[in-house]
Design a protein around this motif. Sequence first.
Motif, PDB file in Angstrom:
ATOM      1  N   HIS A 175     -74.721 -59.470  -0.767  1.00  0.00           N
ATOM      2  CA  HIS A 175     -74.802 -58.393   0.216  1.00  0.00           C
ATOM      3  C   HIS A 175     -73.921 -57.209  -0.148  1.00  0.00           C
ATOM      4  O   HIS A 175     -73.619 -56.380   0.714  1.00  0.00           O
ATOM      5  CB  HIS A 175     -74.422 -58.925   1.605  1.00  0.00           C
ATOM      6  CG  HIS A 175     -75.347 -59.988   2.111  1.00  0.00           C
ATOM      7  ND1 HIS A 175     -76.542 -59.696   2.729  1.00  0.00           N
ATOM      8  CD2 HIS A 175     -75.253 -61.350   2.050  1.00  0.00           C
ATOM      9  CE1 HIS A 175     -77.152 -60.833   3.046  1.00  0.00           C
ATOM     10  NE2 HIS A 175     -76.401 -61.849   2.647  1.00  0.00           N
ATOM     11  N   TRP A 176     -73.487 -57.126  -1.404  1.00  0.00           N
ATOM     12  CA  TRP A 176     -72.595 -56.042  -1.810  1.00  0.00           C
ATOM     13  C   TRP A 176     -73.310 -54.689  -1.758  1.00  0.00           C
ATOM     14  O   TRP A 176     -72.730 -53.683  -1.386  1.00  0.00           O
ATOM     15  CB  TRP A 176     -72.081 -56.309  -3.223  1.00  0.00           C
ATOM     16  CG  TRP A 176     -71.031 -55.328  -3.671  1.00  0.00           C
ATOM     17  CD1 TRP A 176     -71.205 -54.221  -4.434  1.00  0.00           C
ATOM     18  CD2 TRP A 176     -69.633 -55.396  -3.368  1.00  0.00           C
ATOM     19  NE1 TRP A 176     -70.004 -53.579  -4.641  1.00  0.00           N
ATOM     20  CE2 TRP A 176     -69.018 -54.287  -3.994  1.00  0.00           C
ATOM     21  CE3 TRP A 176     -68.848 -56.281  -2.630  1.00  0.00           C
ATOM     22  CZ2 TRP A 176     -67.648 -54.041  -3.910  1.00  0.00           C
ATOM     23  CZ3 TRP A 176     -67.484 -56.033  -2.537  1.00  0.00           C
ATOM     24  CH2 TRP A 176     -66.900 -54.932  -3.165  1.00  0.00           C
ATOM     25  N   ARG A 177     -74.591 -54.673  -2.142  1.00  0.00           N
ATOM     26  CA  ARG A 177     -75.371 -53.434  -2.160  1.00  0.00           C
ATOM     27  C   ARG A 177     -76.320 -53.366  -0.975  1.00  0.00           C
ATOM     28  O   ARG A 177     -76.695 -54.392  -0.414  1.00  0.00           O
ATOM     29  CB  ARG A 177     -76.184 -53.329  -3.462  1.00  0.00           C
ATOM     30  CG  ARG A 177     -75.338 -53.225  -4.722  1.00  0.00           C
ATOM     31  CD  ARG A 177     -76.225 -53.318  -5.942  1.00  0.00           C
ATOM     32  NE  ARG A 177     -75.475 -53.181  -7.176  1.00  0.00           N
ATOM     33  CZ  ARG A 177     -75.294 -52.034  -7.816  1.00  0.00           C
ATOM     34  NH1 ARG A 177     -75.806 -50.930  -7.340  1.00  0.00           N
ATOM     35  NH2 ARG A 177     -74.592 -51.995  -8.943  1.00  0.00           N
ATOM     36  N   ARG A 178     -76.692 -52.139  -0.666  1.00  0.00           N
ATOM     37  CA  ARG A 178     -77.703 -51.957   0.375  1.00  0.00           C
ATOM     38  C   ARG A 178     -79.042 -52.495  -0.096  1.00  0.00           C
ATOM     39  O   ARG A 178     -79.314 -52.555  -1.299  1.00  0.00           O
ATOM     40  CB  ARG A 178     -77.878 -50.471   0.713  1.00  0.00           C
ATOM     41  CG  ARG A 178     -76.672 -49.805   1.306  1.00  0.00           C
ATOM     42  CD  ARG A 178     -77.059 -48.437   1.866  1.00  0.00           C
ATOM     43  NE  ARG A 178     -77.739 -47.626   0.867  1.00  0.00           N
ATOM     44  CZ  ARG A 178     -77.116 -46.804   0.032  1.00  0.00           C
ATOM     45  NH1 ARG A 178     -75.793 -46.731   0.043  1.00  0.00           N
ATOM     46  NH2 ARG A 178     -77.803 -46.079  -0.833  1.00  0.00           N
ATOM     47  N   ALA A 179     -79.874 -52.835   0.855  1.00  0.00           N
ATOM     48  CA  ALA A 179     -81.237 -53.227   0.502  1.00  0.00           C
ATOM     49  C   ALA A 179     -81.925 -52.053  -0.173  1.00  0.00           C
ATOM     50  O   ALA A 179     -81.882 -50.924   0.308  1.00  0.00           O
ATOM     51  CB  ALA A 179     -82.015 -53.646   1.751  1.00  0.00           C
ATOM     52  N   GLY A 180     -82.525 -52.294  -1.312  1.00  0.00           N
ATOM     53  CA  GLY A 180     -83.156 -51.227  -2.058  1.00  0.00           C
ATOM     54  C   GLY A 180     -82.267 -50.649  -3.127  1.00  0.00           C
ATOM     55  O   GLY A 180     -82.727 -49.895  -3.978  1.00  0.00           O
ATOM     56  N   ALA A 181     -80.938 -50.992  -3.106  1.00  0.00           N
ATOM     57  CA  ALA A 181     -80.021 -50.493  -4.115  1.00  0.00           C
ATOM     58  C   ALA A 181     -79.746 -51.534  -5.178  1.00  0.00           C
ATOM     59  O   ALA A 181     -78.932 -51.331  -6.054  1.00  0.00           O
ATOM     60  CB  ALA A 181     -78.710 -50.066  -3.466  1.00  0.00           C
ATOM     61  N   VAL A 182     -80.410 -52.679  -5.105  1.00  0.00           N
ATOM     62  CA  VAL A 182     -80.210 -53.735  -6.092  1.00  0.00           C
ATOM     63  C   VAL A 182     -80.935 -53.367  -7.378  1.00  0.00           C
ATOM     64  O   VAL A 182     -82.077 -52.897  -7.325  1.00  0.00           O
ATOM     65  CB  VAL A 182     -80.725 -55.077  -5.546  1.00  0.00           C
ATOM     66  CG1 VAL A 182     -80.485 -56.188  -6.548  1.00  0.00           C
ATOM     67  CG2 VAL A 182     -80.053 -55.396  -4.224  1.00  0.00           C
ATOM     68  N   PRO A 183     -80.306 -53.520  -8.538  1.00  0.00           N
ATOM     69  CA  PRO A 183     -80.999 -53.209  -9.799  1.00  0.00           C
ATOM     70  C   PRO A 183     -82.319 -53.973  -9.903  1.00  0.00           C
ATOM     71  O   PRO A 183     -82.451 -55.096  -9.424  1.00  0.00           O
ATOM     72  CB  PRO A 183     -79.991 -53.672 -10.863  1.00  0.00           C
ATOM     73  CG  PRO A 183     -78.665 -53.646 -10.180  1.00  0.00           C
ATOM     74  CD  PRO A 183     -78.930 -53.981  -8.755  1.00  0.00           C
ATOM     75  N   PRO A 184     -83.329 -53.360 -10.529  1.00  0.00           N
ATOM     76  CA  PRO A 184     -84.654 -54.007 -10.610  1.00  0.00           C
ATOM     77  C   PRO A 184     -84.609 -55.373 -11.275  1.00  0.00           C
ATOM     78  O   PRO A 184     -85.428 -56.230 -10.967  1.00  0.00           O
ATOM     79  CB  PRO A 184     -85.475 -53.004 -11.438  1.00  0.00           C
ATOM     80  CG  PRO A 184     -84.769 -51.690 -11.270  1.00  0.00           C
ATOM     81  CD  PRO A 184     -83.320 -52.014 -11.115  1.00  0.00           C
ATOM     82  N   SER A 185     -83.665 -55.589 -12.185  1.00  0.00           N
ATOM     83  CA  SER A 185     -83.599 -56.860 -12.889  1.00  0.00           C
ATOM     84  C   SER A 185     -83.052 -57.975 -12.033  1.00  0.00           C
ATOM     85  O   SER A 185     -83.122 -59.143 -12.399  1.00  0.00           O
ATOM     86  CB  SER A 185     -82.741 -56.712 -14.153  1.00  0.00           C
ATOM     87  OG  SER A 185     -81.440 -56.291 -13.790  1.00  0.00           O
ATOM     88  N   VAL A 186     -82.477 -57.602 -10.884  1.00  0.00           N
ATOM     89  CA  VAL A 186     -81.882 -58.611 -10.012  1.00  0.00           C
ATOM     90  C   VAL A 186     -82.737 -58.727  -8.763  1.00  0.00           C
ATOM     91  O   VAL A 186     -82.927 -57.729  -8.048  1.00  0.00           O
ATOM     92  CB  VAL A 186     -80.434 -58.236  -9.633  1.00  0.00           C
ATOM     93  CG1 VAL A 186     -79.853 -59.290  -8.705  1.00  0.00           C
ATOM     94  CG2 VAL A 186     -79.599 -58.053 -10.878  1.00  0.00           C
ATOM     95  N   PRO A 187     -83.270 -59.903  -8.476  1.00  0.00           N
ATOM     96  CA  PRO A 187     -84.096 -60.029  -7.269  1.00  0.00           C
ATOM     97  C   PRO A 187     -83.253 -59.794  -6.029  1.00  0.00           C
ATOM     98  O   PRO A 187     -82.112 -60.250  -5.951  1.00  0.00           O
ATOM     99  CB  PRO A 187     -84.601 -61.480  -7.339  1.00  0.00           C
ATOM    100  CG  PRO A 187     -83.624 -62.171  -8.232  1.00  0.00           C
ATOM    101  CD  PRO A 187     -83.151 -61.173  -9.213  1.00  0.00           C
ATOM    102  N   PRO A 188     -83.762 -59.062  -5.063  1.00  0.00           N
ATOM    103  CA  PRO A 188     -82.969 -58.783  -3.864  1.00  0.00           C
ATOM    104  C   PRO A 188     -82.700 -60.066  -3.086  1.00  0.00           C
ATOM    105  O   PRO A 188     -83.532 -60.971  -3.063  1.00  0.00           O
ATOM    106  CB  PRO A 188     -83.869 -57.824  -3.073  1.00  0.00           C
ATOM    107  CG  PRO A 188     -85.257 -58.114  -3.566  1.00  0.00           C
ATOM    108  CD  PRO A 188     -85.114 -58.497  -5.008  1.00  0.00           C
ATOM    109  N   PRO A 189     -81.506 -60.154  -2.476  1.00  0.00           N
ATOM    110  CA  PRO A 189     -81.200 -61.343  -1.688  1.00  0.00           C
ATOM    111  C   PRO A 189     -82.105 -61.446  -0.473  1.00  0.00           C
ATOM    112  O   PRO A 189     -82.571 -60.436   0.059  1.00  0.00           O
ATOM    113  CB  PRO A 189     -79.737 -61.115  -1.266  1.00  0.00           C
ATOM    114  CG  PRO A 189     -79.566 -59.622  -1.317  1.00  0.00           C
ATOM    115  CD  PRO A 189     -80.440 -59.148  -2.436  1.00  0.00           C
ATOM    116  N   VAL A 190     -82.355 -62.641  -0.082  1.00  0.00           N
ATOM    117  CA  VAL A 190     -83.202 -62.869   1.080  1.00  0.00           C
ATOM    118  C   VAL A 190     -82.335 -62.770   2.324  1.00  0.00           C
ATOM    119  O   VAL A 190     -81.404 -63.557   2.505  1.00  0.00           O
ATOM    120  CB  VAL A 190     -83.870 -64.260   1.012  1.00  0.00           C
ATOM    121  CG1 VAL A 190     -84.716 -64.491   2.262  1.00  0.00           C
ATOM    122  CG2 VAL A 190     -84.705 -64.374  -0.255  1.00  0.00           C
ATOM    123  N   PRO A 191     -82.576 -61.785   3.184  1.00  0.00           N
ATOM    124  CA  PRO A 191     -81.728 -61.634   4.372  1.00  0.00           C
ATOM    125  C   PRO A 191     -82.038 -62.717   5.391  1.00  0.00           C
ATOM    126  O   PRO A 191     -83.114 -63.321   5.368  1.00  0.00           O
ATOM    127  CB  PRO A 191     -82.123 -60.250   4.896  1.00  0.00           C
ATOM    128  CG  PRO A 191     -83.535 -60.072   4.432  1.00  0.00           C
ATOM    129  CD  PRO A 191     -83.633 -60.786   3.115  1.00  0.00           C
TER     130      PRO A 191
END
Length: 391
Positions: A175-191
């Motif tokens: 949760h360090w980055r905002r949703a949508g600010a995660v690098p493309p190579s890293v899958p976004p965390p599931v909220p």
Amino acid sequence: MPAPPAALRRGPFRPGAFRSPAHGPRTAVVLGRWLGAALLLCFATGLISHLLQDPPGWLAPHLPPRPVNGYRTTQGLHVIAGLAAVPLAGAKLWTVYPRLFEWPPARGVLHLLERLSIALLVAAVLLELFTGLLNTLQWYPWPFPFRQTHYWTAWTAVGALLVHLAVKAPVIAAHWRRAGAVPPSVPPPVPPPVPPSVPPSGRRAVLAATAAAVGAVTLTTAGQSVPWLRALDLFAPRRPGTGGLPVNRTAAQAGTTAVPADWRLAVDGPAGYLIGLGGLRGLPQTTADLPIACVEGWSADARWTGVRLSDLLRRAGIPAGSAVRITSLEAEGPYRVTEMPAPYADDPLTLLALDLDGRPLTPDHGFPARIVAPNRPGVLQTKWVARIEAV
């Protein structure tokens, strides 16, 4: 542990009782970043200030008298960061308090240890902030010594904080980055599941309100140590520059209102001597602009005139590189006797001051003579000096 009866799973204990993003992990991580930065800055500057005020024997000969405003800066930042941490800690605790209602309370030994470490962290931080805040008011309604307790509680809080960061590292990273600010190579965390009807505006409101509170606290208190913010210094305990140089300990409190008419300073050394006020004024005088900076966080500039301490020491046959002990006329007090390491004693800006801002010292400012040195805590700028001797 079995689930409690349905009758007990009501109110805050019911599943999904806290669904607002204001209590979500993203909010907790953002507030944790702000609070962690304030606490670590407070700890680092407090440690520097502590070592300047009470150095271990091995460090004392190496303490630097420059920069002149060193202690003023570190202690000012220490108190500013500590005050800013008060609303941050309140917001952080409000965000995570639903965890108090988790069921079961402990899912195993490791989970229990995690929760105990959090309890230790919260207790240490609250005690540190509470005692530090009252110290700025010079109010000590507790039976234990403030300075030693504050120092060791700070180490406890930092240790518990590091343990907490290690345990929560996966959640923090997710949760360090905002949703949508995660690098493309890293899958976004599931909220965590949040009902669509609950927008993230609650989180933004909490963060905005917290930032506003921190800004208000800082702007209305930092003026006691930051000269260009003096006009906004509304709630700080001291307002330097208003009504003259502040004092923490008056002559009446120290019992030094009646200085003997035949007062003479004793300088002990191989060629020790006694010298009165007239004799001191007959020696070469030096003027220096040096601040008085106190542990409560306030500081103020002043112009001091007097005799260089190094000149007095050389006249007594005390060689350069000697630490000195300074004794006050006051009958008692934790700083009636202080020791000054050699770098300060030899510095040309360290004075036995006789005048303040062009006028003779008043009793509250240390008449007939006081010590003023660069980069030195105010409690060690001994007033009402009676004796100076080599250690």
